[in-house]
Design a protein around this motif. Structure first.
Motif, PDB file in Angstrom:
ATOM      1  N   LEU A   7      34.032  38.268  35.517  1.00 16.74           N
ATOM      2  CA  LEU A   7      33.736  37.617  36.759  1.00 16.74           C
ATOM      3  C   LEU A   7      34.240  36.393  36.831  1.00 16.74           C
ATOM      4  O   LEU A   7      35.010  36.030  37.822  1.00 16.74           O
ATOM      5  CB  LEU A   7      32.204  37.544  37.055  1.00 16.74           C
ATOM      6  N   SER A   8      34.454  35.737  35.415  1.00 12.56           N
ATOM      7  CA  SER A   8      35.165  34.319  35.464  1.00 12.56           C
ATOM      8  C   SER A   8      36.596  34.622  35.759  1.00 12.56           C
ATOM      9  O   SER A   8      37.370  33.710  36.474  1.00 12.56           O
ATOM     10  CB  SER A   8      34.940  33.646  34.083  1.00 12.56           C
ATOM     11  N   LEU A   9      37.233  35.730  35.050  1.00  7.14           N
ATOM     12  CA  LEU A   9      38.631  35.998  35.195  1.00  7.14           C
ATOM     13  C   LEU A   9      39.137  36.426  36.701  1.00  7.14           C
ATOM     14  O   LEU A   9      40.140  36.227  37.263  1.00  7.14           O
ATOM     15  CB  LEU A   9      39.120  36.876  34.253  1.00  7.14           C
ATOM     16  N   ALA A  10      38.048  36.946  37.408  1.00  5.52           N
ATOM     17  CA  ALA A  10      38.036  37.676  38.578  1.00  5.52           C
ATOM     18  C   ALA A  10      38.072  36.333  39.644  1.00  5.52           C
ATOM     19  O   ALA A  10      38.835  36.378  40.523  1.00  5.52           O
ATOM     20  CB  ALA A  10      37.236  38.649  39.086  1.00  5.52           C
ATOM     21  N   GLU A  11      37.337  35.546  39.246  1.00  7.25           N
ATOM     22  CA  GLU A  11      37.118  34.250  40.198  1.00  7.25           C
ATOM     23  C   GLU A  11      38.415  33.538  40.137  1.00  7.25           C
ATOM     24  O   GLU A  11      38.816  32.657  40.871  1.00  7.25           O
ATOM     25  CB  GLU A  11      35.819  33.538  39.548  1.00  7.25           C
ATOM     26  N   ALA A  12      39.101  33.632  39.037  1.00  3.54           N
ATOM     27  CA  ALA A  12      40.283  32.687  38.766  1.00  3.54           C
ATOM     28  C   ALA A  12      41.607  33.527  39.342  1.00  3.54           C
ATOM     29  O   ALA A  12      42.759  33.001  39.191  1.00  3.54           O
ATOM     30  CB  ALA A  12      40.726  32.520  37.134  1.00  3.54           C
ATOM     31  N   GLU A  13      41.272  34.667  40.055  1.00  5.27           N
ATOM     32  CA  GLU A  13      42.255  35.600  40.935  1.00  5.27           C
ATOM     33  C   GLU A  13      43.266  36.276  39.803  1.00  5.27           C
ATOM     34  O   GLU A  13      44.484  36.670  40.189  1.00  5.27           O
ATOM     35  CB  GLU A  13      42.826  34.714  41.758  1.00  5.27           C
ATOM     36  N   PHE A  14      42.794  36.667  38.861  1.00  3.65           N
ATOM     37  CA  PHE A  14      43.589  37.546  37.941  1.00  3.65           C
ATOM     38  C   PHE A  14      43.802  38.794  38.475  1.00  3.65           C
ATOM     39  O   PHE A  14      44.736  39.658  38.345  1.00  3.65           O
ATOM     40  CB  PHE A  14      43.235  37.525  36.552  1.00  3.65           C
ATOM     41  N   PHE A  15      42.601  39.505  38.985  1.00  2.00           N
ATOM     42  CA  PHE A  15      42.417  40.810  39.479  1.00  2.00           C
ATOM     43  C   PHE A  15      41.344  40.582  40.633  1.00  2.00           C
ATOM     44  O   PHE A  15      40.422  39.784  40.946  1.00  2.00           O
ATOM     45  CB  PHE A  15      42.281  41.811  38.349  1.00  2.00           C
ATOM     46  N   ARG A  16      41.377  41.804  41.605  1.00  2.00           N
ATOM     47  CA  ARG A  16      40.236  41.984  42.449  1.00  2.00           C
ATOM     48  C   ARG A  16      39.191  42.718  41.734  1.00  2.00           C
ATOM     49  O   ARG A  16      39.323  43.834  41.240  1.00  2.00           O
ATOM     50  CB  ARG A  16      40.765  42.534  43.731  1.00  2.00           C
ATOM     51  N   VAL A  17      37.977  42.277  41.661  1.00  2.00           N
ATOM     52  CA  VAL A  17      36.877  43.078  41.147  1.00  2.00           C
ATOM     53  C   VAL A  17      36.288  43.947  42.217  1.00  2.00           C
ATOM     54  O   VAL A  17      36.139  43.546  43.380  1.00  2.00           O
ATOM     55  CB  VAL A  17      35.849  42.164  40.488  1.00  2.00           C
ATOM     56  N   ARG A  18      35.652  45.344  41.812  1.00  2.00           N
ATOM     57  CA  ARG A  18      35.280  46.117  42.661  1.00  2.00           C
ATOM     58  C   ARG A  18      34.047  46.693  42.178  1.00  2.00           C
ATOM     59  O   ARG A  18      34.343  46.997  40.450  1.00  2.00           O
ATOM     60  CB  ARG A  18      36.267  47.284  43.059  1.00  2.00           C
ATOM     61  N   TRP A  19      33.045  47.298  42.590  1.00  2.00           N
ATOM     62  CA  TRP A  19      31.954  48.214  42.357  1.00  2.00           C
ATOM     63  C   TRP A  19      31.653  48.705  43.402  1.00  2.00           C
ATOM     64  O   TRP A  19      31.789  48.500  44.519  1.00  2.00           O
ATOM     65  CB  TRP A  19      30.847  47.204  41.579  1.00  2.00           C
ATOM     66  N   SER A  20      30.446  49.699  43.269  1.00  2.00           N
ATOM     67  CA  SER A  20      29.785  50.569  44.320  1.00  2.00           C
ATOM     68  C   SER A  20      28.393  50.325  44.403  1.00  2.00           C
ATOM     69  O   SER A  20      27.766  49.606  43.236  1.00  2.00           O
ATOM     70  CB  SER A  20      30.082  51.892  44.189  1.00  2.00           C
ATOM     71  N   PRO A  21      27.824  50.661  45.424  1.00  2.00           N
ATOM     72  CA  PRO A  21      26.293  50.454  45.426  1.00  2.00           C
ATOM     73  C   PRO A  21      25.768  51.283  44.344  1.00  2.00           C
ATOM     74  O   PRO A  21      24.448  51.001  43.576  1.00  2.00           O
ATOM     75  CB  PRO A  21      25.907  50.980  46.758  1.00  2.00           C
ATOM     76  N   ARG A  22      25.992  52.464  43.874  1.00  2.00           N
ATOM     77  CA  ARG A  22      25.464  53.260  42.833  1.00  2.00           C
ATOM     78  C   ARG A  22      25.742  52.577  41.280  1.00  2.00           C
ATOM     79  O   ARG A  22      24.753  52.556  40.724  1.00  2.00           O
ATOM     80  CB  ARG A  22      26.200  54.667  42.777  1.00  2.00           C
ATOM     81  N   ILE A  23      27.202  51.864  41.201  1.00  2.00           N
ATOM     82  CA  ILE A  23      27.100  51.166  40.189  1.00  2.00           C
ATOM     83  C   ILE A  23      26.339  49.928  39.970  1.00  2.00           C
ATOM     84  O   ILE A  23      25.728  49.721  38.906  1.00  2.00           O
ATOM     85  CB  ILE A  23      28.743  50.795  40.023  1.00  2.00           C
ATOM     86  N   LEU A  24      26.046  49.269  41.099  1.00  2.00           N
ATOM     87  CA  LEU A  24      25.071  48.191  41.004  1.00  2.00           C
ATOM     88  C   LEU A  24      23.821  48.518  40.898  1.00  2.00           C
ATOM     89  O   LEU A  24      22.946  47.910  40.195  1.00  2.00           O
ATOM     90  CB  LEU A  24      25.064  47.451  42.182  1.00  2.00           C
TER      91      LEU A  24
END
Length: 196
Positions: A25-42
């Motif tokens: 999440l720190s690397l996603a926040e730094a915009e290295f990549f777009r993070v994704r998850w689904s309701p089921r994963i959460l």
């Protein structure tokens, strides 16, 4: 920066580990990549976090798990992938049919990678034809750091500085990463100890 080009769907098994989750999440926040998850994963992440907290003797295990998920969804409201149920009607042939929802969510969001600790459940022979790859969190994090070490080190330094209980020195951070199986990540960070 990089985020407009690369999307990674993070599986529950990678989100459950506090170190994997925080680094991703720190690397996603730094915009290295777009993070994704689904309701089921959460939901799976929350159940597992609650069980782990209860195993550690925390009476408020469910509340702790719910706070972790709420914090993630607040920080990344765009990460939630929904409306991929129709894709579940066309299984891709994974060894465990219960993992089909992960691939369906990845396809819906046009992810390039699934970050998971269950690599055998996502064989390259199946994912390759879908233009997807499965990567362990350790491998994915280490490769992400290598993209732009200065920016990544800065993001990880901010993560370390946010840690208050206990406060961590850079050496402690590396030891903790190694102890939690993030060996490639610790190895790529080791030469930058002074900047962490």
């Amino acid at each position: 920066m990089f985020a407009n080009r690369y999307t990674a769907l993070i599986d529950a098994c990678s989100l459950v580990s506090v170190w994997r989750r925080n680094l991703l999440l720190s690397l996603a926040e730094a915009e290295f990549f777009r993070v994704r998850w689904s309701p089921r994963i959460l939901a799976e992440t929350e159940r597992t976090l609650a069980r782990l907290q209860a195993d550690r003797g925390f009476a408020d295990a469910r509340e702790r798990a719910a706070r972790a998920i709420a914090s993630m969804t607040r920080a990344f409201p765009e990460a939630l992938v929904e409306d991929f149920d129709r894709l579940l009607g066309n299984p891709v042939g994974l060894p465990d049919p219960n993992d089909e929802h992960v691939v369906a969510a990845a396809l819906k969001t046009q992810a390039q990678a699934i970050v998971t600790e269950n690599l055998p459940d996502f064989p390259a022979s199946v994912l390759g034809s879908l233009n997807l790859e499965a990567r362990s969190a350790d491998e994915f994090i280490a490769d992400t750091i290598a993209l732009e070490e200065g920016l990544a080190i800065s993001a990880i330094r901010r993560l370390r500085q946010r840690l208050q209980r206990p406060e961590m020195q850079p050496e402690d951070l590396l030891r903790s990463l190694e102890a939690h199986g993030l060996l490639e990540t610790a190895s790529i960070l080791a030469p930058h100890l002074g900047a962490l």
